[in-house]
Design an enzyme around this catalytic site. Sequence first.
Site, PDB file in Angstrom:
ATOM      1  CE  LYS A  16      -2.031  -1.057   3.902  1.00 55.04           C
ATOM      2  NZ  LYS A  16      -1.327  -2.300   4.252  1.00 55.04           N
ATOM      3  NE  ARG A  92      -4.383  -1.347  10.315  1.00 53.82           N
ATOM      4  CZ  ARG A  92      -3.426  -0.868   9.548  1.00 53.82           C
ATOM      5  NH1 ARG A  92      -3.568   0.278   8.949  1.00 53.82           N
ATOM      6  NH2 ARG A  92      -2.328  -1.568   9.359  1.00 53.82           N
ATOM      7  NE  ARG A 126       7.983  -2.386   6.102  1.00 54.14           N
ATOM      8  CZ  ARG A 126       6.683  -2.204   6.262  1.00 54.14           C
ATOM      9  NH1 ARG A 126       5.971  -1.637   5.312  1.00 54.14           N
ATOM     10  NH2 ARG A 126       6.089  -2.601   7.363  1.00 54.14           N
ATOM     11  NE  ARG A 159       6.404  -0.182   9.961  1.00 49.43           N
ATOM     12  CZ  ARG A 159       5.286  -0.162   9.251  1.00 49.43           C
ATOM     13  NH1 ARG A 159       5.255   0.492   8.093  1.00 49.43           N
ATOM     14  NH2 ARG A 159       4.210  -0.800   9.654  1.00 49.43           N
ATOM     15  NE  ARG A 170       2.278  -4.727  11.128  1.00 53.39           N
ATOM     16  CZ  ARG A 170       3.289  -4.463  10.309  1.00 53.39           C
ATOM     17  NH1 ARG A 170       4.530  -4.879  10.606  1.00 53.39           N
ATOM     18  NH2 ARG A 170       3.092  -3.787   9.212  1.00 53.39           N
TER      19      ARG A 170
HETATM   20  P1  AP5 Z   1       4.875  -1.605   1.740  1.00 54.32           P
HETATM   21  O1  AP5 Z   1       4.537  -0.804   0.534  1.00 54.32           O
HETATM   22  O2  AP5 Z   1       5.601  -0.931   2.854  1.00 54.32           O
HETATM   23  O3  AP5 Z   1       3.548  -2.332   2.288  1.00 54.32           O
HETATM   24  P2  AP5 Z   1       2.319  -1.757   3.126  1.00 54.32           P
HETATM   25  O4  AP5 Z   1       1.102  -2.459   2.613  1.00 54.32           O
HETATM   26  O5  AP5 Z   1       2.300  -0.258   3.118  1.00 54.32           O
HETATM   27  O6  AP5 Z   1       2.713  -2.329   4.549  1.00 54.32           O
HETATM   28  P3  AP5 Z   1       2.660  -1.656   5.972  1.00 54.32           P
HETATM   29  O7  AP5 Z   1       3.422  -2.580   6.874  1.00 54.32           O
HETATM   30  O8  AP5 Z   1       3.085  -0.231   5.975  1.00 54.32           O
HETATM   31  O9  AP5 Z   1       1.143  -1.752   6.265  1.00 54.32           O
HETATM   32  P4  AP5 Z   1       0.455  -1.854   7.601  1.00 54.32           P
HETATM   33  O10 AP5 Z   1      -0.946  -1.702   7.160  1.00 54.32           O
HETATM   34  O11 AP5 Z   1       0.724  -3.009   8.470  1.00 54.32           O
HETATM   35  O12 AP5 Z   1       1.153  -0.695   8.460  1.00 54.32           O
HETATM   36  P5  AP5 Z   1       0.689   0.763   8.859  1.00 54.32           P
HETATM   37  O13 AP5 Z   1       1.907   1.594   8.807  1.00 54.32           O
HETATM   38  O14 AP5 Z   1      -0.527   1.194   8.091  1.00 54.32           O
HETATM   39  O15 AP5 Z   1       5.697  -2.895   1.264  1.00 54.32           O
HETATM   40  C1  AP5 Z   1       6.191  -3.838   2.206  1.00 54.32           C
HETATM   41  C2  AP5 Z   1       7.571  -4.380   1.712  1.00 54.32           C
HETATM   42  O16 AP5 Z   1       7.382  -5.128   0.515  1.00 54.32           O
HETATM   43  C3  AP5 Z   1       8.610  -3.306   1.377  1.00 54.32           C
HETATM   44  O17 AP5 Z   1       9.870  -3.773   1.758  1.00 54.32           O
HETATM   45  C4  AP5 Z   1       8.511  -3.132  -0.142  1.00 54.32           C
HETATM   46  O18 AP5 Z   1       9.758  -2.723  -0.698  1.00 54.32           O
HETATM   47  C5  AP5 Z   1       8.142  -4.553  -0.564  1.00 54.32           C
HETATM   48  N1  AP5 Z   1       7.247  -4.584  -1.734  1.00 54.32           N
HETATM   49  C6  AP5 Z   1       6.199  -3.746  -2.013  1.00 54.32           C
HETATM   50  N2  AP5 Z   1       5.590  -4.103  -3.155  1.00 54.32           N
HETATM   51  C7  AP5 Z   1       6.248  -5.225  -3.608  1.00 54.32           C
HETATM   52  C8  AP5 Z   1       6.080  -6.079  -4.734  1.00 54.32           C
HETATM   53  N3  AP5 Z   1       5.115  -5.864  -5.633  1.00 54.32           N
HETATM   54  N4  AP5 Z   1       6.940  -7.135  -4.867  1.00 54.32           N
HETATM   55  C9  AP5 Z   1       7.943  -7.358  -3.949  1.00 54.32           C
HETATM   56  N5  AP5 Z   1       8.149  -6.562  -2.872  1.00 54.32           N
HETATM   57  C10 AP5 Z   1       7.309  -5.510  -2.692  1.00 54.32           C
HETATM   58  O19 AP5 Z   1       0.209   0.532  10.378  1.00 54.32           O
HETATM   59  C11 AP5 Z   1       1.112   0.250  11.426  1.00 54.32           C
HETATM   60  C12 AP5 Z   1       0.357   0.189  12.748  1.00 54.32           C
HETATM   61  O20 AP5 Z   1      -0.287   1.456  13.024  1.00 54.32           O
HETATM   62  C13 AP5 Z   1      -0.779  -0.828  12.835  1.00 54.32           C
HETATM   63  O21 AP5 Z   1      -0.304  -2.122  13.158  1.00 54.32           O
HETATM   64  C14 AP5 Z   1      -1.649  -0.205  13.943  1.00 54.32           C
HETATM   65  O22 AP5 Z   1      -1.096  -0.431  15.213  1.00 54.32           O
HETATM   66  C15 AP5 Z   1      -1.544   1.268  13.651  1.00 54.32           C
HETATM   67  N6  AP5 Z   1      -2.612   1.747  12.735  1.00 54.32           N
HETATM   68  C16 AP5 Z   1      -2.447   2.226  11.473  1.00 54.32           C
HETATM   69  N7  AP5 Z   1      -3.632   2.556  10.935  1.00 54.32           N
HETATM   70  C17 AP5 Z   1      -4.571   2.287  11.883  1.00 54.32           C
HETATM   71  C18 AP5 Z   1      -5.993   2.388  11.912  1.00 54.32           C
HETATM   72  N8  AP5 Z   1      -6.691   2.843  10.850  1.00 54.32           N
HETATM   73  N9  AP5 Z   1      -6.636   2.003  13.030  1.00 54.32           N
HETATM   74  C19 AP5 Z   1      -5.961   1.546  14.108  1.00 54.32           C
HETATM   75  N10 AP5 Z   1      -4.617   1.406  14.155  1.00 54.32           N
HETATM   76  C20 AP5 Z   1      -3.932   1.782  13.043  1.00 54.32           C
END
Ligand code: AP5
Length: 215
Positions: A16, A92, A126, A159, A170
Site C-alpha cells: 500500500k 481497518r 523491509r 520498523r 498484525r
Molecule cells: P509496503 O509498501 O511498505 O507495504 P504496506 O502495505 O504499506 O505495509 P505496511 O506494513 O506499511 O502496512 P500496515 O498496514 O501493516 O502498516 P501501517 O503503517 O498502516 O511494502 C512492504 C515491503 O514489501 C517493502 O519492503 C517493499 O519494498 C516490498 N514490496 C512492495 N511491493 C512489492 C512487490 N510488488 N513485490 C515485492 N516486494 C514488494 O500501520 C502500522 C500500525 O499502526 C498498525 O499495526 C496499527 O497499530 C496502527 N494503525 C495504522 N492505521 C490504523 C488504523 N486505521 N486504526 C488503528 N490502528 C492503526
Amino acid sequence: MAQPHVLILGAPGAGKGTQSAKISEEFDVEHVTTGDALRANKEMDISDMDTEYDTPGEYMDQGELVPDEVVNAIVDEALSQADGYVLDGYPRNLEQAEELEGMTDLDVVLYLDVSEEELVDRLTGRRVCSECGANYHVEYDQPEEEGVCDECGGELIQRDDDTEETVKERLRVYRENTEPVVDHYEDQGVLERIDGEQAPDEVWEDVKHTIETVA
Ligand code: AP5
C-alpha cells in the site's frame, strides 16, 4: 479528471505504501496514511481517552489497532485539508468504514491481493529510511549502498513492528478486523482487485490503469 479520492486496501506488507507514493506523485494527490501519522506521534499522551494504553506506540509495537477515536480524528483532519487523496491504512475495521462514509465520498477502492507467505517475507525483510521514509527490501529492493537511502542518504532501519512475532500478530488482527472491510466494499460492488504479487512496476501499471478508468 478532478483530483481523485482513492482508497487503497490490503494486508500489512501488501504494498500500500509503495503504490500510494506513486499515486500521490502521478495524480498530484495527498498521501493520507494513518501508519505514518501514528509513527510520528507514537509518544502522544492519549490517557485522557480512557484507553488500555497511554500512547499509540504501545499498541503499534504489539501489532494491535490504535483506538478508533484517535485514528478517526487524524483522518478527518487530513481529509478536510485535501482536494484529492490516496487513503492508506484506514479504515481497518467496520466501525472506521462507517465513520469514513460520513467524512467523504470515494471514487475508487483498490485492493492489493497478496498471499500470507509472501507478506511475512516482505515485512520481515523491509527496511525504511529513518529520514524520508522510503521503502527498501533486503532481497527484492536493495539500495545502491547497504544501509543507506538512495533518495536522501539517510540511515535504513527496521520498523519496530516488523519482527516476525509482531508481523504474525498484525496479520491475525488484519484477518479479524480488516478482512470484513474488504468484504464490505466487495458487497457494495466497488472493490477493484489488483494482483499485488506481481513486480512493483507491474502492480503500478494495473493501479494506474484502474484509477484512470474508474475515477
Ligand atoms: P509496503 O509498501 O511498505 O507495504 P504496506 O502495505 O504499506 O505495509 P505496511 O506494513 O506499511 O502496512 P500496515 O498496514 O501493516 O502498516 P501501517 O503503517 O498502516 O511494502 C512492504 C515491503 O514489501 C517493502 O519492503 C517493499 O519494498 C516490498 N514490496 C512492495 N511491493 C512489492 C512487490 N510488488 N513485490 C515485492 N516486494 C514488494 O500501520 C502500522 C500500525 O499502526 C498498525 O499495526 C496499527 O497499530 C496502527 N494503525 C495504522 N492505521 C490504523 C488504523 N486505521 N486504526 C488503528 N490502528 C492503526
